[in-house]
Design a protein around this motif. Sequence first.
Motif, mmCIF file in Angstrom:
data_model
loop_
_atom_site.group_PDB
_atom_site.id
_atom_site.type_symbol
_atom_site.label_atom_id
_atom_site.label_comp_id
_atom_site.label_asym_id
_atom_site.label_seq_id
_atom_site.Cartn_x
_atom_site.Cartn_y
_atom_site.Cartn_z
ATOM 1 N N SER A 243 -13.010 3.918 13.836
ATOM 2 C CA SER A 243 -12.262 4.222 14.724
ATOM 3 C C SER A 243 -13.282 5.700 14.214
ATOM 4 C CB SER A 243 -11.359 4.029 14.358
ATOM 5 O OG SER A 243 -10.771 4.807 12.984
ATOM 6 N N ALA A 246 -15.514 6.073 16.961
ATOM 7 C CA ALA A 246 -15.233 5.793 18.345
ATOM 8 C C ALA A 246 -14.139 6.555 19.143
ATOM 9 C CB ALA A 246 -14.179 3.982 18.297
ATOM 10 N N VAL A 249 -10.705 1.930 20.051
ATOM 11 C CA VAL A 249 -10.675 1.089 19.515
ATOM 12 C C VAL A 249 -9.529 0.122 20.114
ATOM 13 C CG1 VAL A 249 -10.309 -0.444 18.113
ATOM 14 C CG2 VAL A 249 -10.956 2.012 17.214
ATOM 15 N N VAL A 272 -4.451 -0.970 12.408
ATOM 16 C CA VAL A 272 -4.963 -0.237 13.115
ATOM 17 C C VAL A 272 -4.490 0.815 13.274
ATOM 18 C CG1 VAL A 272 -6.422 -0.123 15.253
ATOM 19 C CG2 VAL A 272 -7.249 -1.632 13.774
ATOM 20 N N THR A 276 -5.858 4.184 12.274
ATOM 21 C CA THR A 276 -6.828 4.610 12.984
ATOM 22 C C THR A 276 -7.310 5.636 13.370
ATOM 23 O OG1 THR A 276 -7.970 4.388 15.316
ATOM 24 C CG2 THR A 276 -5.375 5.156 15.146
ATOM 25 N N HIS A 277 -8.018 6.585 13.761
ATOM 26 C CA HIS A 277 -8.949 8.109 13.458
ATOM 27 C C HIS A 277 -9.098 7.900 15.628
ATOM 28 C CE1 HIS A 277 -9.759 7.973 8.961
ATOM 29 N NE2 HIS A 277 -10.074 7.096 9.631
ATOM 30 N N SER A 278 -8.995 6.806 15.952
ATOM 31 C CA SER A 278 -9.356 7.314 17.240
ATOM 32 C C SER A 278 -7.944 6.769 18.527
ATOM 33 C CB SER A 278 -10.596 6.435 18.225
ATOM 34 O OG SER A 278 -10.141 5.330 17.761
ATOM 35 N N VAL A 280 -5.664 4.500 20.048
ATOM 36 C CA VAL A 280 -6.174 2.016 20.181
ATOM 37 C C VAL A 280 -5.569 1.611 21.480
ATOM 38 C CG1 VAL A 280 -5.411 0.293 18.678
ATOM 39 C CG2 VAL A 280 -6.022 2.825 17.390
#
Length: 286
Positions: A243, A246, A249, A272, A276-278, A280
């Motif tokens: 992520s 991305a 995700v 996730v 997460t860094h993005s 989802v």
Amino acid sequence: MSHAVVVGVDGSAQSAAAAEWAAYQAHRSGRVLRMIHAGGVEPALSAEPMDLVQSLPRPVLELRDRLAEVLPGLQISCKHVPGHPAYALVAAGDREGLLVIGSRGLGGLTGLLVGSVALRAAAHAACPVVLVRAGTDGDGGVQSDVVVGVDSTRPCAEVLAFAFEQAAERGAKLRALESRNLPTGRYVTAAPVDPPEITDALAAEALVRLQDALAPWREKFPEVRVEAGVTGWPAGRALVEASRSASLVVVGRRTPKIRPAVPGLGAVAHTVLHHTHSPVAVVPHD
């Protein structure tokens, strides 16, 4: 396309990020954007439609106007819906086919403060739910990778369809990741065996199965560039790491035939969502 993109808004920074993400999603896919301010009680029956709109919080109205200015061709509606926010948003999203909700940035343990409304919606909705953290770029890094977690022994059509559609709309590469428990220790055999050779052979076999699972979707979406990979990391960790680069995700959430009293997200989706860094997307499937 007749369905809209539904986004929950409450005037907060995270809901503004979610609304911006949803607006670009609606614009790319040719949908209407429906901004929903949920909670509270039913408005008075005598209220005029204009009064109902003006009664919305000022930050919500300002956000609507800003999005209309940035994306002038986008059709936007904005309304208040009474009831518990999570269930009101789930009902609206289920009717339209996609729900977007904000999450509150990074917590003290480098995890997302997802919030009860977002978690309940992601666990209950019959439609895909996208969670967007505060600070996310509105266009979602449109050409960055879309990442999807896959189990090649039980590939989920709903999850793969959503992931391929998102990659196609964005002109992005799709990265399909599968987690397998690859051996790392020694094997006791009649003849000497090098453990890395066994690991490489098992990984290659798993990659062939993954490519086979993706083949029908490659044919359906020939414009999408696909990169398939098998990892020995746990699925949640692998997707969280992916992520970082991305734009989205995509993970699945199994919906049992007999609805449980307390629906769950599953271990992978839960990991996730919290790290997460993005954005989802949680996609329900049978």
